[in-house]
Design an enzyme around this catalytic site. Structure first.
Site, PDB file in Angstrom:
ATOM      1  N   GLU A 106     -25.819 -29.806  10.678  1.00 25.20           N
ATOM      2  CA  GLU A 106     -26.482 -28.525  10.467  1.00 25.20           C
ATOM      3  C   GLU A 106     -27.945 -28.665  10.086  1.00 25.20           C
ATOM      4  OE1 GLU A 106     -25.078 -25.272  10.437  1.00 25.20           O
ATOM      5  OE2 GLU A 106     -23.268 -26.076  11.351  1.00 25.20           O
ATOM      6  N   ASP A 156     -30.988 -17.654  17.876  1.00 21.08           N
ATOM      7  CA  ASP A 156     -29.685 -17.782  18.530  1.00 21.08           C
ATOM      8  C   ASP A 156     -28.949 -16.448  18.605  1.00 21.08           C
ATOM      9  OD1 ASP A 156     -29.075 -17.413  15.873  1.00 21.08           O
ATOM     10  OD2 ASP A 156     -27.505 -18.941  15.812  1.00 21.08           O
ATOM     11  N   THR A 179     -30.460 -17.429   9.517  1.00 21.67           N
ATOM     12  CA  THR A 179     -29.421 -18.399   9.184  1.00 21.67           C
ATOM     13  C   THR A 179     -29.859 -19.087   7.905  1.00 21.67           C
ATOM     14  OG1 THR A 179     -28.829 -18.764  11.496  1.00 21.67           O
ATOM     15  CG2 THR A 179     -28.248 -20.494   9.943  1.00 21.67           C
TER      16      THR A 179
END
Length: 280
Positions: free
Chosen positions: A65, A83, A88
């Site tokens: 990640e 995305d 995020t």
């Protein structure tokens, strides 16, 4: 911290309904199924919920990640990686567009009313399901980093990670009779794909694997089962461009499995996106 040139993998849908419960142990007088010895052996082995194993799991996920083993440095991480999921952030990639970031901030606000992120709750509710930043910019990323200095916010991230992703993965792994490696393989899949109703969710990855093999609790071979699960996971990853780099399976999880390291024992050596990692 996440290296910008990396293609970062994030969460899909939220978890749906509860996973299968751990089977009840049979009475001594009851006929024991063939699978029982394998399932019992996995139950006696140290699971992924052992603190040392759990820390290893966090490091491996962070290598994929965030291109780093230092998962505890990621509480403050936040960016939009384009995305389609909005911002995020955090230790497992809570997303403003998938609902789990909203759940996190709601829980944090329940624990600590008036925190620096509480004022964004109306905006987070509005952008849920989209990649919009409306009502979040220009200061949301700064306030997230500020919140990450608060131990209560770190505890809230830990809580939501465990409630939504880690605990369900470990419970399903124990129910299926797999050891720490299998439980980790489940956890990494739930982190990326969630457990909703779509074809690439965790439950449907598992369902796809069930058409090819059986888990130990159903009489299957553990290695054969985990290979079938990883095959189904790779298929799911390739359904979306943002997930199409399968190195976190091919040069990490599959490496551990080929070595027969079903208990995820150290030392561990693997690669993600070509970068080597080691836990001694």
């Amino acid at each position: 911290m996440f290296a910008p040139h990396r293609k970062r993998i994030v969460i899909g849908a939220l978890l749906g309904s509860a996973l299968i419960a751990v089977p009840v142990t049979a009475h001594a007088t009851t006929a024991v199924p063939t699978a029982a010895p394998a399932a019992a052996a996995a139950a006696k082995a140290v699971g992924l919920d052992d603190p040392a194993k759990k820390d290893i799991a966090m490091q491996i996920v962070s290598s994929a990640e965030n291109s780093s083993l230092d998962w505890k440095a990621q509480y403050k991480y936040i960016e939009d990686i384009d995305d389609g999921r909005g911002y995020t952030a955090g230790i497992i990639g809570f997303c403003s567009g998938t609902g789990d970031m909203l759940d996190l901030v709601e829980y944090y606000t329940d624990v600590k009313p008036g925190n620096v992120l509480a004022k964004y709750l109306p905006a987070l509710r509005k952008v849920d399901g989209s990649d919009s930043h409306q009502g979040l910019d220009p200061n949301f990323t700064k306030d997230w980093a500020k919140a990450a200095q608060d131990s209560e916010f770190k505890k809230a991230q830990d809580h939501e990670r465990d409630r939504v992703y880690f605990n369900p993965a470990v419970n399903q792994g124990k129910s299926d009779g797999v050891g720490a490696l299998g439980q980790f393989i489940y956890y990494d899949a739930i982190v990326m794909h969630g457990d909703g109703g779509d074809s690439t969710s965790f439950r449907n990855i598992r369902k796809r694997a069930l058409s090819k093999a059986k888990p130990p609790a159903q009489g299957g071979n553990e290695t054969t089962w985990l290979n079938a699960f990883l095959d189904a996971r790779v298929w799911a990853m390739k359904q979306e461009e943002a997930h199409s780099d399968t190195s976190r399976v091919d040069t990490a999880q599959r490496v551990f499995l080929k070595k027969g390291n079903l208990n995820l024992n150290t030392p561990l050596d693997w690669k993600v996106y070509g970068d080597p990692f080691h836990i001694g």
